[in-house]
Design a protein around this motif. Structure first.
Motif, PDB file in Angstrom:
ATOM      1  N   GLY A 181     -28.073  95.660 -94.639  1.00  0.00           N
ATOM      2  CA  GLY A 181     -27.367  96.750 -93.981  1.00  0.00           C
ATOM      3  C   GLY A 181     -27.669  98.093 -94.608  1.00  0.00           C
ATOM      4  O   GLY A 181     -28.808  98.447 -94.888  1.00  0.00           O
ATOM      5  N   ARG A 182     -26.612  98.851 -94.889  1.00  0.00           N
ATOM      6  CA  ARG A 182     -26.743 100.153 -95.543  1.00  0.00           C
ATOM      7  C   ARG A 182     -26.344 100.081 -97.016  1.00  0.00           C
ATOM      8  O   ARG A 182     -26.212 101.108 -97.678  1.00  0.00           O
ATOM      9  N   GLU A 183     -26.098  98.862 -97.495  1.00  0.00           N
ATOM     10  CA  GLU A 183     -25.623  98.666 -98.865  1.00  0.00           C
ATOM     11  C   GLU A 183     -24.369  99.507 -99.117  1.00  0.00           C
ATOM     12  O   GLU A 183     -24.163 100.080-100.191  1.00  0.00           O
ATOM     13  N   TYR A 184     -23.514  99.543 -98.092  1.00  0.00           N
ATOM     14  CA  TYR A 184     -22.302 100.364 -98.137  1.00  0.00           C
ATOM     15  C   TYR A 184     -21.095  99.465 -98.379  1.00  0.00           C
ATOM     16  O   TYR A 184     -20.918  98.453 -97.713  1.00  0.00           O
ATOM     17  N   PRO A 216     -18.994  91.558 -93.442  1.00  0.00           N
ATOM     18  CA  PRO A 216     -19.106  90.805 -92.183  1.00  0.00           C
ATOM     19  C   PRO A 216     -20.341  89.908 -92.177  1.00  0.00           C
ATOM     20  O   PRO A 216     -21.432  90.325 -92.576  1.00  0.00           O
ATOM     21  N   GLU A 217     -20.156  88.691 -91.739  1.00  0.00           N
ATOM     22  CA  GLU A 217     -21.269  87.736 -91.694  1.00  0.00           C
ATOM     23  C   GLU A 217     -22.140  88.010 -90.472  1.00  0.00           C
ATOM     24  O   GLU A 217     -21.631  88.185 -89.355  1.00  0.00           O
ATOM     25  N   PRO A 218     -23.462  88.080 -90.631  1.00  0.00           N
ATOM     26  CA  PRO A 218     -24.344  88.330 -89.483  1.00  0.00           C
ATOM     27  C   PRO A 218     -24.178  87.268 -88.405  1.00  0.00           C
ATOM     28  O   PRO A 218     -23.859  86.104 -88.691  1.00  0.00           O
ATOM     29  N   VAL A 221     -17.555  96.417 -84.487  1.00  0.00           N
ATOM     30  CA  VAL A 221     -16.811  95.326 -83.879  1.00  0.00           C
ATOM     31  C   VAL A 221     -16.682  94.208 -84.898  1.00  0.00           C
ATOM     32  O   VAL A 221     -17.477  94.092 -85.833  1.00  0.00           O
ATOM     33  N   ALA A 222     -15.662  93.371 -84.717  1.00  0.00           N
ATOM     34  CA  ALA A 222     -15.427  92.201 -85.576  1.00  0.00           C
ATOM     35  C   ALA A 222     -15.282  92.601 -87.042  1.00  0.00           C
ATOM     36  O   ALA A 222     -15.914  92.028 -87.928  1.00  0.00           O
ATOM     37  N   ARG A 223     -14.441  93.584 -87.288  1.00  0.00           N
ATOM     38  CA  ARG A 223     -14.236  94.024 -88.667  1.00  0.00           C
ATOM     39  C   ARG A 223     -13.545  92.945 -89.501  1.00  0.00           C
ATOM     40  O   ARG A 223     -12.642  92.256 -89.019  1.00  0.00           O
ATOM     41  N   VAL A 224     -13.980  92.824 -90.754  1.00  0.00           N
ATOM     42  CA  VAL A 224     -13.326  91.915 -91.694  1.00  0.00           C
ATOM     43  C   VAL A 224     -11.896  92.389 -91.934  1.00  0.00           C
ATOM     44  O   VAL A 224     -10.960  91.594 -91.994  1.00  0.00           O
ATOM     45  N   ARG A 225     -11.747  93.706 -92.099  1.00  0.00           N
ATOM     46  CA  ARG A 225     -10.432  94.326 -92.168  1.00  0.00           C
ATOM     47  C   ARG A 225     -10.309  95.204 -90.938  1.00  0.00           C
ATOM     48  O   ARG A 225     -10.992  96.223 -90.830  1.00  0.00           O
ATOM     49  N   ARG A 226      -9.457  94.815 -90.046  1.00  0.00           N
ATOM     50  CA  ARG A 226      -9.485  95.290 -88.671  1.00  0.00           C
ATOM     51  C   ARG A 226      -9.575  96.798 -88.515  1.00  0.00           C
ATOM     52  O   ARG A 226     -10.282  97.294 -87.637  1.00  0.00           O
ATOM     53  N   PHE A 227      -8.872  97.544 -89.359  1.00  0.00           N
ATOM     54  CA  PHE A 227      -8.863  98.994 -89.181  1.00  0.00           C
ATOM     55  C   PHE A 227      -9.484  99.709 -90.376  1.00  0.00           C
ATOM     56  O   PHE A 227      -9.169 100.850 -90.666  1.00  0.00           O
ATOM     57  N   LYS A 228     -10.422  99.004 -91.055  1.00  0.00           N
ATOM     58  CA  LYS A 228     -11.137  99.575 -92.188  1.00  0.00           C
ATOM     59  C   LYS A 228     -12.561  99.885 -91.761  1.00  0.00           C
ATOM     60  O   LYS A 228     -13.368  98.979 -91.528  1.00  0.00           O
ATOM     61  N   LYS A 229     -12.879 101.184 -91.657  1.00  0.00           N
ATOM     62  CA  LYS A 229     -14.213 101.587 -91.226  1.00  0.00           C
ATOM     63  C   LYS A 229     -15.269 101.082 -92.197  1.00  0.00           C
ATOM     64  O   LYS A 229     -15.119 101.180 -93.405  1.00  0.00           O
ATOM     65  N   GLY A 230     -16.341 100.514 -91.662  1.00  0.00           N
ATOM     66  CA  GLY A 230     -17.425  99.993 -92.470  1.00  0.00           C
ATOM     67  C   GLY A 230     -17.353  98.504 -92.711  1.00  0.00           C
ATOM     68  O   GLY A 230     -18.293  97.909 -93.238  1.00  0.00           O
ATOM     69  N   SER A 231     -16.253  97.874 -92.294  1.00  0.00           N
ATOM     70  CA  SER A 231     -16.090  96.443 -92.548  1.00  0.00           C
ATOM     71  C   SER A 231     -16.503  95.584 -91.363  1.00  0.00           C
ATOM     72  O   SER A 231     -16.280  94.365 -91.378  1.00  0.00           O
TER      73      SER A 231
END
Length: 698
Positions: free
Chosen positions: A96-99, A111-113, A310-320
């Motif tokens: 990814g972006r290593e973010y 997030p799992e690919p 989409v499909a965030r690990v933490r629903r409202f956490k940007k980048g997840s």
């Protein structure tokens, strides 16, 4: 001729029937059937047409939007998918972006690919950034890789090669090979899905498209077949995430563009009702069963973006989440819906959401097995909802079940009354939604106090008054058919085609001939698409945009590009448009910095649909005379914010209120699809189109 809009949501399926000649509307709302969504669609449409005295053969156009794409990705229920990329780039989905979305979380979960490592293969080929072929594509290499994927059981293959957006020859050859030798396998090429730079986002978006394509292809095929079987022979169109309509064929090839089709309908309804009521700037507030969404309509146009997760690990956490880069209407979302669960956390604090009651059980008051207190349960206990008239009486609410849930899980643990607990939940969820909307509007460089609030969705009109007060909105608008507004938005959206090409260059060094050829090619493709859908090119509108930035920056902003032939004389206008947009977004501009264009976009669209909505005669239930006000149904004990004792609140039937009649708050206005709650110090007018215009005193 009639048009039917169908919106499959998380809890309910909404339907709106429009008589294009008279502007008459008929609404319906039915529970979504998750085992097979088509069953709910057919049942709801059959009931609606029966009430209208029509047959499916009378419908000229069906317009459909669905959450099926989003749900398939979130629930990981898509097809087994393989990925072919340039050798050495097989792990781009994981790198990814290593973010890190949370730099302090030592056990962070990324997030799992969608495509596992065992199904990602690299092929020998190379194209440089200018499109020159450095390493030819070897057919033997391709045959071996595709054979490996097929033996691995894949149903769909994503192809995303390095720099293919500059020269698609190798991707096209790969696609042709797969279709020729394995016609049963679905193929998604990045040059068709996202022909622009940024390798990670392009690969993620293409893989996502491949992941859902078999599911959506089969679903749309089944839907069209079932509609044909019951007599429908008209045109089936699909709502896209950018608020435009497309054909079934395009939707089957690029299903990822359906990701936010339902919410996009609500935003386009905001455009329509803004024009209808004379409001150029509107903030839409769409509150359903699981989430609340806000979007901006500025000068009768929705705010657009090209970035989404989409499909965030933490629903409202940007980048997840998994990044997807498609054109879509920009909106903010929080986990605040009618089914959002209220609870007391480990610190003894009252919280609401983002978790929701399951769609099968629902809130406790639904009587379907739910035991956790939800926002709807609290609304019922506060008197906002009528237990005997929820969805027009089709669902009987259980007030005692709601009280038990709130008492057990909130009131008793906190040592407060059930009323105080219910009011606490109501106030928290309103504050959360208002804060999210405020931040979204401010981030766009706008003042929330300048935007009237258009509220809809099943739960939106219940909470909108307090949200509008918290935002400082001058007016609150509750449109006709508020409970099914997103489906109505489908009916007023234009058909369009958006084309994208990357051409990176400083504005001052643009090859104007090359750029004009590029824009002309995209326009021609757009006009051709409209002609295929039965629209006249002479009536089409062309909108050009460019993603631009200061050279050296990592992200761009969308800037208007003038129509017609561009030349060095256009440079000043492009730079001025960029500076204006940059100033609006960030409050500054950077003097003497080089402005760079990255990606060019062209949308060719049919004219927007506009009509004067009327409620169909079969929906009118007016009872003339015998009352001190034409719409008064009676009075109900209702708790408003700050009340220690309930007030005897007047309850009105929306169908019996006459156009241009006024009433004042507090008041509750009921209709089949939703309930409108109005507080003190407010005046309500029903306009000639049967929209409720609520003036808020500050």
């Amino acid at each position: 001729m009639y048009k039917l809009g169908i919106d499959i949501g998380g809890t309910f399926t909404d339907l709106v029937l429009l008589n294009e000649t008279t502007g008459e509307l008929i609404f319906n709302k039915t529970l979504t059937t998750y085992d097979n969504p088509t069953n709910g669609v057919i049942a709801g449409a059959t009931d609606l047409l029966s009430r209208a005295g029509l047959q499916f053969a009378d419908i000229g156009t069906v317009i459909h939007g669905t959450t099926l794409v989003t749900n398939a990705i979130i629930e990981r229920k898509g097809a087994k998918t393989g990925l072919i990329t340039t050798r050495g780039f097989e792990d781009v989905l994981e790198i990814g972006r290593e973010y890190r979305y949370d730099v302090y979380d030592l056990q962070i979960t990324m997030p799992e690919p969608l495509v596992p490592r065992t199904l990602r293969f690299g092929v020998s080929e190379r194209v440089d950034y200018q499109g020159n072929v450095l390493t030819p594509l070897m057919e033997d290499d391709v045959a071996h890789i595709v054979d490996e994927l097929v033996r691995g059981g894949v149903q769909s293959i994503a192809v995303c090669l390095l720099q293919s957006f500059t020269n698609p020859v190798h991707e096209r050859a790969l696609g042709d090979f797969i279709r020729k030798h394995y016609p049963e396998i679905y193929v998604s090429l990045s040059v068709d899905i996202m022909p622009e730079l940024r390798e990670y986002e392009r690969t993620s978006t293409t893989a996502m498209n491949a992941y859902v394509q078999p599911l959506i292809d089969q679903y749309l095929d089944a839907l069209r077949s079932q509609l044909t079987e019951i007599g429908f022979s008209g045109n089936l169109q699909i709502m896209l995430s950018n608020g435009r309509l497309t054909t079934v064929e395009v939707a089957r090839q690029k299903p990822i563009q359906l990701l936010e089709s339902g919410p996009a309908g609500g935003a386009m309804a905001g455009v329509f009702f803004g024009k209808l009521t004379g409001h150029t700037d509107i903030a839409t507030f769409d509150m359903g069963g699981t989430t609340a969404k806000t979007s901006l309509i500025f000068n009768h146009q929705p705010e657009l973006t090209n970035e989404f997760e989409v499909a965030r690990v933490r629903r409202f956490k940007k980048g997840s989440g998994l990044p997807v880069r498609i054109p879509l209407i920009d909106m903010t979302e929080i986990g605040a819906g009618g089914s959002s669960i209220a609870y007391v956390d480990k610190l003894g604090l009252l919280k609401v959401g983002p978790e929701s009651a399951t769609t099968e059980s629902g809130p406790a008051c639904y009587g379907r097995g739910g035991t956790q207190p939800t926002v709807t349960d609290c609304d019922l206990l506060l008197g906002y909802l009528n237990e005997d008239y929820f969805l027009g009486g089709s669902i009987q609410l259980d007030k005692s079940a709601a009280q038990r849930a709130v008492e057990e899980h909130i009131a008793t643990p906190l040592g407060i009354s059930v009323r105080e607990a219910a009011m606490g939940v109501h106030r928290i969820v309103n504050e959360n939604m208002a804060n999210a909307a405020r931040v979204h509007i401010l981030e766009k460089g706008h003042d929330p106090r300048n935007y009237s609030l258009l509220a809809f969705g099943g739960a939106g009109p219940v909470h909108a008054f307090d949200v509008a007060r918290l935002l400082g909105s001058p007016e609150l608008i509750i449109p006709v058919g508020a409970g099914v507004t997103s489906a109505l938005g489908f009916l007023v959206s234009p058909t369009a085609s958006e084309r994208v090409r990357s051409y990176v260059s400083p504005i001052a060094r643009l090859d104007w001939a090359r750029l004009n050829d590029l824009l002309a090619e995209m326009e021609e493709e757009g006009f051709h698409f409209l002609e295929q859908t039965g629209h006249k090119s002479a009536e089409a509108t062309v909108t050009r945009m460019a993603d631009m930035r200061y050279m050296g920056q990592g992200h761009e902003i969308s800037v208007k590009v003038p129509n017609g032939i561009l030349s060095t004389l256009s440079m000043a206008e492009l730079e001025a448009n960029f500076s204006e947009e940059y100033q609006l977004r960030f409050g500054i501009t950077i003097d003497n910095a080089v402005i760079e264009a990255v990606t060019w976009r062209v949308m060719v669209s049919s004219l927007p649909v506009f009509f004067s909505p009327k409620r169909a005669n079969i929906e009118q239930k007016r009872i003339e005379g015998g009352k001190d006000f034409s719409g008064l149904k009676g009075y109900r004990q209702v708790y408003y914010s700050g009340d220690t004792v309930p007030c005897a609140c007047p309850v009105y039937d929306r169908y019996q209120i006459r156009p241009n009649e006024y009433l004042s708050g507090p008041a509750i206005i009921e209709e089949v699809e939703s309930t409108v709650v109005i507080g003190n110090r407010a005046y309500v007018r029903m306009d000639e189109h049967r929209n409720l215009i609520i003036s808020l005193k500050r």
